[in-house]
Design an enzyme around this catalytic site. Structure first.
Site, mmCIF file in Angstrom:
data_model
loop_
_atom_site.group_PDB
_atom_site.id
_atom_site.type_symbol
_atom_site.label_atom_id
_atom_site.label_comp_id
_atom_site.label_asym_id
_atom_site.label_seq_id
_atom_site.Cartn_x
_atom_site.Cartn_y
_atom_site.Cartn_z
ATOM 1 C CB SER A 55 -36.837 50.962 -50.050
ATOM 2 O OG SER A 55 -37.939 51.792 -49.753
ATOM 3 C CB ALA A 112 -38.182 56.288 -44.054
ATOM 4 C CG HIS A 155 -33.335 50.038 -39.506
ATOM 5 N ND1 HIS A 155 -34.186 49.277 -40.264
ATOM 6 C CD2 HIS A 155 -32.349 50.457 -40.346
ATOM 7 C CE1 HIS A 155 -33.743 49.232 -41.512
ATOM 8 N NE2 HIS A 155 -32.631 49.938 -41.577
#
Length: 282
Positions: A55, A112, A155
């Site tokens: 990430s 996120a 996702h």
């Protein structure tokens, strides 16, 4: 050469050619499939393959040991994480209703999560309530069943949350893009700085793999679907269409600006360690 990326359709689509001997001049790659939360921790521990997808939120912890590559990752528009609640609950659609509530997230070292915390600081009085980390595939059932008041999903959940009787509270992508005008930095491709490999050559091989996938989409279809997690061909293709774009081939000016904006804001809020933004390009 060892490489780790997720079994998600965007990753298997991008790296199919590279890992199947279809990129001229590229070495043989041994693949480890691992969700991004696993590779985040492998990178922080200085373990795992030489090349990994992590990430962008994890970069500040690993930039001393790993270099960011300008291709192969995931940035985009209209592809942000979603904050979901149960349909029909009181306060649905009002972020203030989440004050003091239990909110499930897939990781605390994810883009996120950073987007959510930055959004919550602006929209939830007093900020987020109790944060509970759980596997991303358990979040929607937990919200549906009332064990969590809200969930942050990523996702393919973008395409399936209605099947769980859930409602959209906020789209982190829409918020980020309206606030900054920039795309969302999601997944980064990194290489260990001490790896015995030419970084420019590696960049070229990955870029060629992306371009091969675009030119020959049928070549990777079986590979993509064999690793997709209970996903229909239609959902897998929607996943690819959303997350594989021009930024996958080259971060470019807007890509780097987006990464710098996200991590710079997060560092200012104390969500990630402070670091020299110039390290993103070195």
């Amino acid at each position: 050469m060892n490489i780790a990326f997720s079994p998600c359709p965007n990753d298997t689509f991008i790296f199919h050619a590279l890992t199947h001997g279809l990129v001229p001049g590229a070495p043989e790659f041994d693949v480890t499939f691992a969700d991004i939360d696993i590779t985040n921790h492998l990178a922080a521990a200085k373990e795992g393959p030489e090349v990994m997808k992590i990430s962008y939120a994890a970069l500040p912890w690993v930039l001393d040991d790993y270099a960011l590559l300008p291709c192969g990752g995931a940035l985009g528009r209209g592809c942000g994480p979603l904050v979901l609640t149960r349909s029909g609950i009181e306060g649905q659609g009002d972020p203030a209703s989440l004050a003091g509530k239990r909110i499930a997230v897939p990781s605390e070292r994810s883009t996120a999560y950073l987007l959510f915390r930055l959004w919550a600081a602006q929209n939830i009085p007093g900020g987020a309530g109790e944060i509970v980390v759980m596997p991303f595939d358990e979040i929607m059932p937990a919200v549906r069943d009332g064990r969590m008041d809200a969930g942050l999903v990523i996702h393919e959940a973008r395409f399936t949350y209605q099947n769980y009787g859930l409602a959209l509270m906020a789209d982190m992508g829409n918020w980020w893009e309206s606030d900054t005008g920039l795309p969302i930095p999601l997944g980064a491709i990194i290489v260990r700085r001490t790896a015995d490999i030419d970084r420019e050559a590696l960049t070229g091989w990955i870029r060629n793999s992306v371009e091969y996938a675009w030119k020959h989409p049928e070549a990777s279809r079986e590979y993509v679907l064999s690793h997709a997690q209970e996903m229909s061909p239609e959902v897998a293709q929607a996943h690819i269409n959303l997350y594989v774009n021009d930024f996958s081939a080259d971060l470019g000016k807007d890509g780097y600006a987006a990464i710098e904006a996200l991590l710079g804001r997060a560092a200012a809020e104390g969500l990630v360690p402070s670091f020299d933004l110039a390290a993103l390009r070195s």
